[in-house]
Motif scaffolding. Structure first.
Motif, PDB file in Angstrom:
ATOM      1  N   GLU A 104       3.834   7.728   3.748  1.00 51.78           N
ATOM      2  CA  GLU A 104       2.359   7.704   3.725  1.00 51.78           C
ATOM      3  C   GLU A 104       1.690   6.669   4.526  1.00 51.78           C
ATOM      4  O   GLU A 104       0.553   6.540   4.560  1.00 51.78           O
ATOM      5  CB  GLU A 104       1.918   7.460   2.406  1.00 51.78           C
ATOM      6  N   ALA A 105       2.758   5.845   5.155  1.00 54.36           N
ATOM      7  CA  ALA A 105       2.197   4.639   6.184  1.00 54.36           C
ATOM      8  C   ALA A 105       1.955   5.171   7.280  1.00 54.36           C
ATOM      9  O   ALA A 105       2.420   4.493   8.132  1.00 54.36           O
ATOM     10  CB  ALA A 105       3.064   3.497   6.136  1.00 54.36           C
ATOM     11  N   THR A 106       1.123   6.168   7.424  1.00 59.10           N
ATOM     12  CA  THR A 106       0.894   6.754   8.926  1.00 59.10           C
ATOM     13  C   THR A 106      -0.332   5.942   9.516  1.00 59.10           C
ATOM     14  O   THR A 106      -1.242   5.407   8.836  1.00 59.10           O
ATOM     15  CB  THR A 106       0.393   8.292   8.596  1.00 59.10           C
ATOM     16  N   GLU A 107      -0.395   6.283  10.858  1.00 56.43           N
ATOM     17  CA  GLU A 107      -1.697   5.867  11.609  1.00 56.43           C
ATOM     18  C   GLU A 107      -2.976   6.417  11.185  1.00 56.43           C
ATOM     19  O   GLU A 107      -3.801   5.770  10.803  1.00 56.43           O
ATOM     20  CB  GLU A 107      -1.419   6.237  12.975  1.00 56.43           C
ATOM     21  N   SER A 108      -3.193   7.785  10.605  1.00 57.50           N
ATOM     22  CA  SER A 108      -4.245   8.340  10.324  1.00 57.50           C
ATOM     23  C   SER A 108      -4.717   7.753   8.654  1.00 57.50           C
ATOM     24  O   SER A 108      -5.952   7.474   8.718  1.00 57.50           O
ATOM     25  CB  SER A 108      -4.103   9.890  10.252  1.00 57.50           C
ATOM     26  N   ALA A 109      -3.640   7.760   7.826  1.00 57.19           N
ATOM     27  CA  ALA A 109      -4.002   7.074   6.546  1.00 57.19           C
ATOM     28  C   ALA A 109      -4.660   5.576   6.967  1.00 57.19           C
ATOM     29  O   ALA A 109      -5.763   5.344   6.204  1.00 57.19           O
ATOM     30  CB  ALA A 109      -3.081   7.048   5.848  1.00 57.19           C
ATOM     31  N   PHE A 110      -4.080   4.851   7.704  1.00 56.85           N
ATOM     32  CA  PHE A 110      -4.534   3.302   7.861  1.00 56.85           C
ATOM     33  C   PHE A 110      -5.772   3.368   8.364  1.00 56.85           C
ATOM     34  O   PHE A 110      -6.646   2.771   8.060  1.00 56.85           O
ATOM     35  CB  PHE A 110      -3.271   2.589   8.692  1.00 56.85           C
ATOM     36  N   LYS A 111      -5.934   4.244   9.706  1.00 55.21           N
ATOM     37  CA  LYS A 111      -7.511   4.405  10.349  1.00 55.21           C
ATOM     38  C   LYS A 111      -8.306   4.595   9.423  1.00 55.21           C
ATOM     39  O   LYS A 111      -9.594   4.120   9.374  1.00 55.21           O
ATOM     40  CB  LYS A 111      -7.249   5.107  11.237  1.00 55.21           C
ATOM     41  N   GLN A 112      -8.011   5.646   8.427  1.00 52.39           N
ATOM     42  CA  GLN A 112      -8.817   6.125   7.540  1.00 52.39           C
ATOM     43  C   GLN A 112      -9.392   5.194   6.534  1.00 52.39           C
ATOM     44  O   GLN A 112     -10.807   4.798   6.362  1.00 52.39           O
ATOM     45  CB  GLN A 112      -8.414   7.051   6.918  1.00 52.39           C
TER      46      GLN A 112
END
Length: 196
Positions: A104-112
């Motif tokens: 879950e520690a993805t780039e997309s999740a963090f940016k969002q």
């Protein structure tokens, strides 16, 4: 004055948002894009903990594509503890804590999620590709999507030379141009609205 983005030239003061609250804690990203069991972890760590094993380089002239990020198991404990301390201090009422761990520690999740939180805590590998090599050295190759030009001159944007490794970072070469590759560059961080 050094400007990192065009918005820094704006003459009107930009007020920080005060509606943001809570904690976003990211840790233990699955650099290979999947959870590692104990036997895989030992193999990836070289059997000795290997916290930084994936960042050792034989030469200072290395592109990002040649770096493999080793698991950071202790960062899972770190973000859980940070979240526990946060919750103990704030109780069950908002502001809340959100954890981004493993896959879950993805780039997309963090940016969002990042623009919605007051506190960001990131526990992962960081990198900096310095200018140790001249234009004719080995670093004059592709690193992060066009860090160098075909004639060997360095890219114009130094914010592409540093960043953070997130979930899937070890498979960044397989990402399509319009997909997140698991590498959060300083340029991408600078483009986020983190005014709160």
């Amino acid at each position: 004055h050094y400007l990192s983005a065009e918005r820094d030239i704006v003459s009107e003061p930009v007020e920080a948002r005060t509606d943001r609250s809570g904690l976003l804690a990211l840790g233990g990203p699955s650099f290979d894009g999947r959870a590692l069991d104990a036997s895989n972890r030992a193999a990836h760590n070289g059997g000795n903990g290997g916290v930084t094993a994936g960042l050792r380089r034989a030469s200072p002239c290395v592109s990002l594509q040649s770096i493999r990020f080793a698991p950071l198991d202790e960062t899972l404990l770190e973000v859980r503890e940070v979240s526990r301390v946060w919750s103990d201090h704030h109780g069950s009422a908002p502001p809340s804590a959100r954890l981004l761990m493993a896959q879950e520690a993805t780039e997309s999740a963090f940016k969002q999620a990042a623009p919605e939180y007051r506190i960001l805590h990131l526990a992962t590998h960081g990198f900096f590709l310095g200018g140790e090599c001249g234009p004719n050295g080995a670093a004059a190759t592709r690193g992060v999507g066009g860090l160098s030009t075909p004639n060997g001159q360095a890219a114009e944007n130094p914010l592409l030379l540093s960043g953070l490794a997130l979930a899937g970072a070890n498979h960044r070469a397989a990402a399509a141009p319009d997909e997140d590759d698991g590498i959060l560059t300083a340029e991408e961080v600078a483009s986020l609205d983190l005014s709160g």
